[in-house]
Design an enzyme around this catalytic site. Sequence first.
Site, short mmCIF file in Angstrom:
data_model
loop_
_atom_site.label_atom_id
_atom_site.label_comp_id
_atom_site.label_asym_id
_atom_site.label_seq_id
_atom_site.Cartn_x
_atom_site.Cartn_y
_atom_site.Cartn_z
N LYS A 1 4.55 -4.92 15.25
CA LYS A 1 5.94 -4.52 15.00
C LYS A 1 5.97 -3.05 14.59
CE LYS A 1 5.32 -6.30 10.35
NZ LYS A 1 5.56 -7.40 9.44
N TYR B 1 13.58 26.60 0.86
CA TYR B 1 14.95 26.28 0.45
C TYR B 1 15.06 26.06 -1.06
CZ TYR B 1 16.37 25.35 5.28
OH TYR B 1 16.68 25.45 6.60
C1 PLP Z 1 4.42 -7.73 8.73
C2 PLP Z 1 4.07 -9.12 8.56
C3 PLP Z 1 2.75 -9.53 8.42
C4 PLP Z 1 1.59 -8.58 8.31
O1 PLP Z 1 1.48 -8.08 7.00
P1 PLP Z 1 0.32 -7.06 6.58
O2 PLP Z 1 0.48 -6.91 5.13
O3 PLP Z 1 0.60 -5.79 7.31
O4 PLP Z 1 -0.95 -7.67 6.99
C5 PLP Z 1 2.48 -10.88 8.41
N1 PLP Z 1 3.47 -11.79 8.48
C6 PLP Z 1 4.76 -11.42 8.58
C7 PLP Z 1 5.80 -12.48 8.66
C8 PLP Z 1 5.12 -10.10 8.61
O5 PLP Z 1 6.40 -9.74 8.69
#
Ligand code: PLP
Length: 822
Positions: free
Chosen positions: A491, A716
């Site tokens: 993701k 700035y």
């Molecule tokens: C993002 C996510 C993960 C992965 O988590 P990490 O801490 O990056 O390993 C696992 N399960 C779900 C449902 C997530 O949204």
Amino acid sequence: MLKPIPVSVMQGLLQAEVFGSKSENPVSYISTDTRKIIYGPETLFVALSGFKVDGHAYLMQAYEQELRVFVVETLPEHLDRYPEATFLRVSSSVLALQQLAKYQREQFEKPVIAITGSNGKTIVKEWLGQLLSSKYQVAKSPKSYNSQTGVPLSVFGIEPSHQLAILEAGISRPHEMELLEDIIQPDLGIFTTIGTAHAEGFADETEKLLEKIKLFKRSKFIIYRKDQAKVKAVLQQHFPAERLVAWSDQPGSDYTLTVKKQAEGSKITLMKPDLGVYTFQTAFTDEASLENLRHVIVTALTLGMEEREISEQLPFLAAVEMRLSLKSGQKGCLLIDDTYNNDLAGLDVALEFMQNQRAKRRKILIISDLLQAGDQHSVYQQLADMLTHYQLDLVVGVGNRIPLLKSYYVGESLFYGNTKEALESLATLSLEDDLILIKGARDFAFEQIVDSLQEKLHGTVLEINLNALRNNFSFYKKRLAPSTKIMVMVKAFAYGGGATEIAHHLAQLKADYLAVAYTDEGVALRNDQIQLPIMVLNPAPESFGNLIRNKLEPVVYSCRFFAQLGAYCKSSGARLAVHLDLDTGMRRLGFAEEDLEELLHLIGKFPELEIASFYTHLAGADEALHENFSRGQAELFMQMASRISDILPDTPLRHILNSAGIIRYPEYQMDMVRLGIGLYGIEVNGLHDEALQPVSRLKTTISQIKLLKKGDTVGYGRKGMMSADGKIATIALGYADGYDRRFSNGKGQVMIHGKIASVIGNVCMDMTMVDISHLEEVQEGDEVIVYGKELPLKDQAAAIGTISYELLTNISSRVKRVYYMD
Ligand SMILES: *Cc1c(COP(=O)(O)O)cnc(C)c1O
């Protein structure tokens, strides 16, 4: 290979049991990878059972490629499907590979040089190879093939025409070196340095050192740097003085080699045992290169080369870029830039890398004359066979010798006498949406070709190290039971790393599942030919059609959503695999315990939705503090999951662990885990930082340097103030690139020439100023590391009170991603 091996000889060597037909054809090639087999009938296939792939799954494929002799640990189930094959069954295929290598090694009567140490092995091997090639025909291991399987494969690369072989040996565990020594049997050994790399498998540094020196058991000469006290002590204790060849900065060694750095490069002065003095000149000024170079000089001297011969070759030893990098080209092309030296073994590695990239319109190779010893007709014949095997669509040859290829290669090809002519003709090739491998010997200056084909980058790039990705994946994989599946979270553009490229490599690493946040992300992956199952965490109702068309598997987290999706599928006559998110304490999305009654009812009502898995998400997997809570979540999950399972015909997969959870609660790995940030090299528990490798490095360049006076203000709001006379550098990176504005006023740090420089004043939209008053010799255009291996992201995140996740995913899409393997 040095000598074909008859099957009967192999049988005896390996103490193998023979099954199937009795073949008497000797084999002349050995392969462990069906994708790389070129001369099928003459090749022996050794089925290795590695973590990534099991060679035994490819026996039929190999048989179809006309291979007839196989070394296996287990016989295929239907032997009758291999009527003409001979199977040699052994207890360990790796060991068999090593025994065959040892047999080949013993056929080679010329000197063999072996290199070990923690750092510099590959560079020393490459440089030594280049230097000695001016006088001898040299065989050397491709890239850093130095492992239990890499060394045997390197040995098979030695040909009868070679006069010398240089092999690398690397180990990660006790008892490995003895095995490598037995294969390599080096006449001359080089110990580069001992460092902390790969210390994991050893109790301590001494154990590692003692293991490494086993490589020299029968070496006539052992070359080492005397200034390394521990190496010196151990070697002197275990080997007689007449076999040790020491060099040092200080007098009192066999060779004294002092360095004087000058404006343009360094001067290395050699004082020999007979007090003769000689001076070498090199362009290098960094410590590591100067150390490696001196190992090379001493080795060449030990082999009897003259100082003058060595000194003539030194200017040609360029920085070895040991990377295959993937760059975006113009017009949608993808470039593989391999500035590595150009011999057949190196080309094979590059072509394989090419093979593994996502498909483009055509596969094109731009290649110069090969630097390969031996009869040139046979070299180009082999090249032609290799090119046919990898099914290139177009080959562009550059140089005087490469036209020899024409006699052997029937595919489409074009030839040019030199790089300039090739450059002029590039426009006529109508390159568009092609995958192009560019591979030239250094003299051909192919960087000009890369430069003209590359998409013009804004000075800031995010480098993604695919080897680190592989290392991290295997780190987690090894901690899990072999049957546990791995879903990788890609993701948010794969945590900023670029979803398509990363997904592609995960497919090769045999990840089982991918997960994205939104449907669009999944569609993009499908459009880029990613075939793995993909879970979508938060699909919107408008995207239902896209889910079905693209075979994406949505997460369903409420009864309302279940009914909506079920009705949609019913009315469109579609079925869909779905995943149920059970809320056990995260309180984000998901079914609560009290929703189960209704959920069970809906599951009965909409058989169109096939439950592929249920999962829950731990709210505090990364902190010991929340252990009771996490265990409570797991318990509740198991209860809820079994209530649902009871009414289902098949049992869906169950999964609860994220990266932190895999480390802390392996007992809850169930059927699958969901790997996220750990893959990208960050161990959020802080327990295994050593074992993971950072995958990304954010780099930019210095646009301008300014000399300022005490009291001058910067940027700035005039927030920065010079506390003394000094200088600042303006770097090409701002908050629009994802460089957080909270890094303003000294909170953020960057690295220039290996030294830290702090942000001065406020971070601007596209630029940031850093104080470089304490740095000498910094110039405009120099590289700036914003984070990476040398400047951990975790520390930068902590400095502004956030977490690595946020910084990784914030890097703007205008920052180009460059992928490489080192
Ligand atoms: C993002 C996510 C993960 C992965 O988590 P990490 O801490 O990056 O390993 C696992 N399960 C779900 C449902 C997530 O949204």
